[in-house]
Design a protein around this motif. Structure first.
Motif, PDB file in Angstrom:
ATOM      1  N   LEU A  96       0.817  -1.207   0.000  1.00 36.12           N
ATOM      2  CA  LEU A  96       0.000   0.000   0.000  1.00 36.12           C
ATOM      3  C   LEU A  96       0.854   1.261   0.000  1.00 36.12           C
ATOM      4  CD1 LEU A  96      -2.805  -1.126   2.461  1.00 36.12           C
ATOM      5  CD2 LEU A  96      -2.919  -0.987  -0.034  1.00 36.12           C
ATOM      6  N   GLY A  97       2.029   1.184   0.602  1.00 38.78           N
ATOM      7  CA  GLY A  97       2.934   2.320   0.543  1.00 38.78           C
ATOM      8  C   GLY A  97       3.357   2.623  -0.879  1.00 38.78           C
ATOM      9  N   HIS A  98       3.661   1.587  -1.635  1.00 35.46           N
ATOM     10  CA  HIS A  98       4.035   1.787  -3.035  1.00 35.46           C
ATOM     11  C   HIS A  98       2.829   2.177  -3.874  1.00 35.46           C
ATOM     12  CE1 HIS A  98       8.231   0.760  -2.758  1.00 35.46           C
ATOM     13  NE2 HIS A  98       7.931  -0.318  -2.056  1.00 35.46           N
ATOM     14  N   PHE A  99       1.674   1.638  -3.556  1.00 35.94           N
ATOM     15  CA  PHE A  99       0.452   2.021  -4.262  1.00 35.94           C
ATOM     16  C   PHE A  99       0.202   3.520  -4.107  1.00 35.94           C
ATOM     17  CE2 PHE A  99      -4.106   2.643  -4.685  1.00 35.94           C
ATOM     18  CZ  PHE A  99      -4.461   1.827  -5.748  1.00 35.94           C
ATOM     19  N   ARG A 100       0.363   4.020  -2.894  1.00 34.11           N
ATOM     20  CA  ARG A 100       0.178   5.452  -2.637  1.00 34.11           C
ATOM     21  C   ARG A 100       1.176   6.275  -3.445  1.00 34.11           C
ATOM     22  NH1 ARG A 100      -2.354   8.655   0.839  1.00 34.11           N
ATOM     23  NH2 ARG A 100      -3.127   6.939   2.156  1.00 34.11           N
ATOM     24  N   ARG A 101       2.418   5.835  -3.477  1.00 35.57           N
ATOM     25  CA  ARG A 101       3.440   6.576  -4.229  1.00 35.57           C
ATOM     26  C   ARG A 101       3.127   6.593  -5.725  1.00 35.57           C
ATOM     27  NH1 ARG A 101       7.378   4.409  -7.058  1.00 35.57           N
ATOM     28  NH2 ARG A 101       7.187   2.383  -5.994  1.00 35.57           N
ATOM     29  N   ILE A 102       2.729   5.463  -6.260  1.00 35.25           N
ATOM     30  CA  ILE A 102       2.507   5.329  -7.698  1.00 35.25           C
ATOM     31  C   ILE A 102       1.290   6.126  -8.163  1.00 35.25           C
ATOM     32  CG2 ILE A 102       1.846   3.647  -9.484  1.00 35.25           C
ATOM     33  CD1 ILE A 102       3.616   1.634  -7.752  1.00 35.25           C
ATOM     34  N   PHE A 103       0.232   6.138  -7.332  1.00 36.84           N
ATOM     35  CA  PHE A 103      -1.011   6.783  -7.747  1.00 36.84           C
ATOM     36  C   PHE A 103      -1.280   8.090  -6.999  1.00 36.84           C
ATOM     37  CE2 PHE A 103      -1.823   2.274  -8.834  1.00 36.84           C
ATOM     38  CZ  PHE A 103      -2.085   2.448 -10.198  1.00 36.84           C
ATOM     39  N   ALA A 104      -0.240   8.707  -6.481  1.00 38.23           N
ATOM     40  CA  ALA A 104      -0.400   9.912  -5.658  1.00 38.23           C
ATOM     41  C   ALA A 104      -1.288  10.962  -6.322  1.00 38.23           C
ATOM     42  CB  ALA A 104       0.965  10.504  -5.338  1.00 38.23           C
ATOM     43  N   ALA A 105      -1.102  11.182  -7.609  1.00 38.16           N
ATOM     44  CA  ALA A 105      -1.845  12.239  -8.300  1.00 38.16           C
ATOM     45  C   ALA A 105      -3.304  11.870  -8.546  1.00 38.16           C
ATOM     46  CB  ALA A 105      -1.170  12.561  -9.633  1.00 38.16           C
ATOM     47  N   GLN A 106      -3.660  10.602  -8.410  1.00 36.07           N
ATOM     48  CA  GLN A 106      -5.021  10.153  -8.719  1.00 36.07           C
ATOM     49  C   GLN A 106      -5.834   9.818  -7.471  1.00 36.07           C
ATOM     50  OE1 GLN A 106      -5.067   7.158 -11.962  1.00 36.07           O
ATOM     51  NE2 GLN A 106      -2.888   7.583 -12.171  1.00 36.07           N
ATOM     52  N   LEU A 107      -5.225   9.955  -6.303  1.00 35.35           N
ATOM     53  CA  LEU A 107      -5.889   9.549  -5.066  1.00 35.35           C
ATOM     54  C   LEU A 107      -6.755  10.667  -4.513  1.00 35.35           C
ATOM     55  CD1 LEU A 107      -2.992   7.553  -3.392  1.00 35.35           C
ATOM     56  CD2 LEU A 107      -5.137   6.630  -4.295  1.00 35.35           C
ATOM     57  N   THR A 108      -7.955  10.750  -5.052  1.00 37.41           N
ATOM     58  CA  THR A 108      -8.917  11.729  -4.579  1.00 37.41           C
ATOM     59  C   THR A 108     -10.220  11.014  -4.219  1.00 37.41           C
ATOM     60  OG1 THR A 108      -9.703  12.117  -6.841  1.00 37.41           O
ATOM     61  CG2 THR A 108      -7.932  13.548  -6.029  1.00 37.41           C
ATOM     62  N   GLY A 109     -11.043  11.675  -3.451  1.00 38.16           N
ATOM     63  CA  GLY A 109     -12.369  11.153  -3.151  1.00 38.16           C
ATOM     64  C   GLY A 109     -12.359   9.767  -2.547  1.00 38.16           C
ATOM     65  N   SER A 110     -13.152   8.886  -3.134  1.00 37.63           N
ATOM     66  CA  SER A 110     -13.340   7.550  -2.572  1.00 37.63           C
ATOM     67  C   SER A 110     -12.070   6.724  -2.596  1.00 37.63           C
ATOM     68  CB  SER A 110     -14.454   6.804  -3.312  1.00 37.63           C
ATOM     69  OG  SER A 110     -14.117   6.617  -4.682  1.00 37.63           O
ATOM     70  N   TRP A 111     -11.225   6.936  -3.618  1.00 32.17           N
ATOM     71  CA  TRP A 111      -9.981   6.158  -3.667  1.00 32.17           C
ATOM     72  C   TRP A 111      -9.055   6.526  -2.519  1.00 32.17           C
ATOM     73  CZ3 TRP A 111      -9.803   1.815  -5.912  1.00 32.17           C
ATOM     74  CH2 TRP A 111     -10.513   1.577  -7.094  1.00 32.17           C
ATOM     75  N   ALA A 112      -8.970   7.791  -2.201  1.00 29.94           N
ATOM     76  CA  ALA A 112      -8.149   8.224  -1.065  1.00 29.94           C
ATOM     77  C   ALA A 112      -8.690   7.632   0.226  1.00 29.94           C
ATOM     78  CB  ALA A 112      -8.127   9.746  -0.991  1.00 29.94           C
ATOM     79  N   ALA A 113     -10.000   7.638   0.375  1.00 28.33           N
ATOM     80  CA  ALA A 113     -10.612   7.097   1.585  1.00 28.33           C
ATOM     81  C   ALA A 113     -10.379   5.591   1.703  1.00 28.33           C
ATOM     82  CB  ALA A 113     -12.112   7.394   1.583  1.00 28.33           C
ATOM     83  N   LYS A 114     -10.496   4.875   0.593  1.00 26.59           N
ATOM     84  CA  LYS A 114     -10.274   3.431   0.602  1.00 26.59           C
ATOM     85  C   LYS A 114      -8.830   3.104   0.977  1.00 26.59           C
ATOM     86  CE  LYS A 114     -13.747   2.266  -2.894  1.00 26.59           C
ATOM     87  NZ  LYS A 114     -13.961   1.783  -4.284  1.00 26.59           N
ATOM     88  N   LEU A 115      -7.886   3.856   0.402  1.00 25.14           N
ATOM     89  CA  LEU A 115      -6.482   3.600   0.710  1.00 25.14           C
ATOM     90  C   LEU A 115      -6.168   3.951   2.154  1.00 25.14           C
ATOM     91  CD1 LEU A 115      -3.656   2.765  -0.062  1.00 25.14           C
ATOM     92  CD2 LEU A 115      -3.283   5.054  -1.032  1.00 25.14           C
ATOM     93  N   ASP A 116      -6.688   5.068   2.638  1.00 23.35           N
ATOM     94  CA  ASP A 116      -6.476   5.453   4.034  1.00 23.35           C
ATOM     95  C   ASP A 116      -6.966   4.354   4.974  1.00 23.35           C
ATOM     96  OD1 ASP A 116      -5.405   7.860   3.272  1.00 23.35           O
ATOM     97  OD2 ASP A 116      -7.231   9.026   3.663  1.00 23.35           O
ATOM     98  N   ALA A 117      -8.145   3.825   4.690  1.00 27.61           N
ATOM     99  CA  ALA A 117      -8.725   2.790   5.546  1.00 27.61           C
ATOM    100  C   ALA A 117      -7.901   1.514   5.496  1.00 27.61           C
ATOM    101  CB  ALA A 117     -10.163   2.508   5.117  1.00 27.61           C
TER     102      ALA A 117
END
Length: 205
Positions: free
Chosen positions: A172-193
């Motif tokens: 998930l750490g690498h997922f966050r790094r790779i998709f940093a620019a696209q992590l908005t709304g529900s995707w950000a919330a899902k990753l945070d959780a």
């Protein structure tokens, strides 16, 4: 024999992956990306003589991974449809299943770190579907190892009860790094959780 197995793999893609299924648990094809990937001729099926051994198999997977990244430079936004599938031959299916499984496990972390997914398929695979636990999307007519670029929806494959907690934290750490620019709304919330849950589980272990 190798050409026959490659043909079987392609037939399975045409007759299963790009079709809907009553047990899928959602509308659409089993693999949402594969129909367009095949239509655009962006899927490579590569035979491998499994008698060469596991080390050679892993080496080929890394070589094809590098080739996949190189191919991506010339296709722009179509990179998500690039896929490479290794189809081993030359040994009993049980032996090739074990080889596919071991190589997939051994290489997964370095693939994820580079923004790639590596997946395994074989007859009788027990991996459950995301939308129906009784559906078996990884059950294929023969053992195969597949690789492609990561997409946002892969968050479901990198987290959850089927992934060990410590591995989730890494992925998930690498997922966050790779998709940093696209992590908005529900995707950000899902990753945070997902990160919060995995981190809490690791801390309490």
């Amino acid at each position: 024999m190798s050409s026959e197995r490659v043909a079987t793999a392609r037939q399975w893609m045409d007759e299963f992956l790009v079709m809907s299924h009553p047990d899928l648990g959602r509308a659409g094809d089993v693999c949402p990306f594969m129909a367009r990937a095949l239509r655009l001729d962006l899927v490579d099926l590569v035979p491998f003589d499994a008698t060469a051994g596991e080390e050679e198999f892993a080496g080929l997977a890394r070589e094809l991974r590098d080739g996949l990244e190189k191919r991506a430079e010339g296709v722009g936004n179509l990179r998500m449809y690039l896929a490479t599938v290794i189809v081993p031959h030359g040994l009993p299916d049980d032996a090739m299943r074990t080889m596919v499984e071991r190589v997939q496990i051994g290489l997964k972390a370095e693939f994820v770190e580079r923004g790639l997914m590596i997946g395994e398929f074989w007859p009788g695979h027990s991996g459950a579907g995301l939308h129906n636990v009784d559906f078996r999307p990884l059950a294929a007519p023969l053992p195969m190892l597949a690789m492609r670029h990561m997409v946002l929806t892969d968050l479901a494959f990198l987290s959850g009860d089927h992934v060990p907690d410590a591995e989730q934290v890494f992925y998930l750490g690498h997922f966050r790094r790779i998709f940093a620019a696209q992590l908005t709304g529900s995707w950000a919330a899902k990753l945070d959780a997902a990160e919060e849950g995995a981190g809490r589980a690791v801390a309490s272990a």
